[in-house]
Scaffold this active site. Structure first.
Site, mmCIF file in Angstrom:
data_model
loop_
_atom_site.group_PDB
_atom_site.id
_atom_site.type_symbol
_atom_site.label_atom_id
_atom_site.label_comp_id
_atom_site.label_asym_id
_atom_site.label_seq_id
_atom_site.Cartn_x
_atom_site.Cartn_y
_atom_site.Cartn_z
ATOM 1 N N ARG A 101 0.867 -1.095 0.037
ATOM 2 C CA ARG A 101 0.018 -0.538 -0.166
ATOM 3 C C ARG A 101 0.722 1.270 0.592
ATOM 4 O O ARG A 101 2.192 1.773 0.801
ATOM 5 C CB ARG A 101 -1.289 -0.004 1.143
ATOM 6 C CG ARG A 101 -1.916 1.130 1.675
ATOM 7 C CD ARG A 101 -2.720 1.396 0.759
ATOM 8 N NE ARG A 101 -3.931 2.576 1.211
ATOM 9 C CZ ARG A 101 -4.057 3.363 1.872
ATOM 10 N NH1 ARG A 101 -5.091 1.618 2.927
ATOM 11 N NH2 ARG A 101 -4.964 3.947 1.861
ATOM 12 N N ASP A 141 -6.847 -2.197 2.253
ATOM 13 C CA ASP A 141 -6.700 -1.186 3.200
ATOM 14 C C ASP A 141 -8.206 -1.610 4.698
ATOM 15 O O ASP A 141 -8.706 -2.444 4.420
ATOM 16 C CB ASP A 141 -8.415 -0.230 2.249
ATOM 17 C CG ASP A 141 -8.483 1.159 3.453
ATOM 18 O OD1 ASP A 141 -7.522 1.552 4.099
ATOM 19 O OD2 ASP A 141 -9.543 1.929 3.268
ATOM 20 N N ASP A 179 -8.659 -1.208 8.118
ATOM 21 C CA ASP A 179 -9.335 -0.521 9.017
ATOM 22 C C ASP A 179 -10.547 -0.764 10.151
ATOM 23 O O ASP A 179 -11.277 -1.661 10.207
ATOM 24 C CB ASP A 179 -10.781 1.230 8.480
ATOM 25 C CG ASP A 179 -10.348 1.774 7.242
ATOM 26 O OD1 ASP A 179 -8.966 2.457 7.732
ATOM 27 O OD2 ASP A 179 -10.556 2.173 6.259
ATOM 28 N N ARG A 181 -6.215 0.896 -4.556
ATOM 29 C CA ARG A 181 -5.160 0.548 -3.431
ATOM 30 C C ARG A 181 -5.112 -0.797 -3.006
ATOM 31 O O ARG A 181 -6.573 -2.344 -3.414
ATOM 32 C CB ARG A 181 -5.299 0.983 -2.129
ATOM 33 C CG ARG A 181 -6.842 0.196 -1.021
ATOM 34 C CD ARG A 181 -6.992 0.857 -0.238
ATOM 35 N NE ARG A 181 -7.476 2.572 -1.026
ATOM 36 C CZ ARG A 181 -8.168 3.915 -0.587
ATOM 37 N NH1 ARG A 181 -8.474 3.629 1.054
ATOM 38 N NH2 ARG A 181 -7.439 4.533 -1.638
#
Length: 158
Positions: free
Chosen positions: A83, A95, A97, A92
């Site tokens: 990334r 990711d 989160d 990307r």
């Protein structure tokens, strides 16, 4: 710190060292560790300028990490997977989160838990509702199931 549970959203829309986006998500789950539940991987339309569809999933993990320590670990995994920081909402490799934390709400430099935008994202709420439908948002008190239903409900245009 005692063991706590986090809901982690995973997304990918570009091939990386682990292969296609779904394979990248599976590899990221192994790298994160402590996984106690995983949603199915779903496909979703991109946000912003990217044209590639995303593979998305949500996992529940248990760890002794505090929110900032876990965030730093997730950022290291993203970097190891290839990334690169750049254009907002661009394509990307991975990711990761933090969406929710069993410890409630957290606010600190570079991190807000619950995630600021998750209540409006069907690609996060639908998978999360599959594995934690009764988890309550610490700020609104609403269940994930209820939030997912609100996002999926057709809205009348004014």
């Amino acid at each position: 710190m005692e063991r706590t549970t986090y809901a982690i959203a995973l997304g990918s829309n570009r091939r990386g060292i682990h292969g296609a986006p779904a394979a990248t998500i599976r590899a990221a789950l192994a790298a994160v560790g402590g996984v106690v539940a995983v949603s199915p991987i779903i496909a979703s339309a991109p946000l912003g300028p990217s044209i590639r569809r995303y593979a998305n999933a949500v996992a529940l993990i248990e760890t002794r990490d505090s929110p900032p320590v876990l965030l730093a670990r997730l950022k290291r995994i993203e970097t190891a997977f290839g990334r690169r920081r750049g254009r907002r909402w661009g394509s990307r490799v991975i990711d990761l989160d933090i969406i929710l934390w069993s410890g409630g709400a957290w606010r600190g430099p570079g991190l807000n838990v619950p995630h600021a935008a998750y209540r409006d994202r069907g690609f996060v709420l639908a998978p999360l509702a599959r594995i934690a439908p009764r988890w309550r948002d610490p700020l609104t008190g609403q269940s994930v199931r209820h939030l997912a239903h609100k996002v999926d409900r057709p809205r009348l245009r004014p």
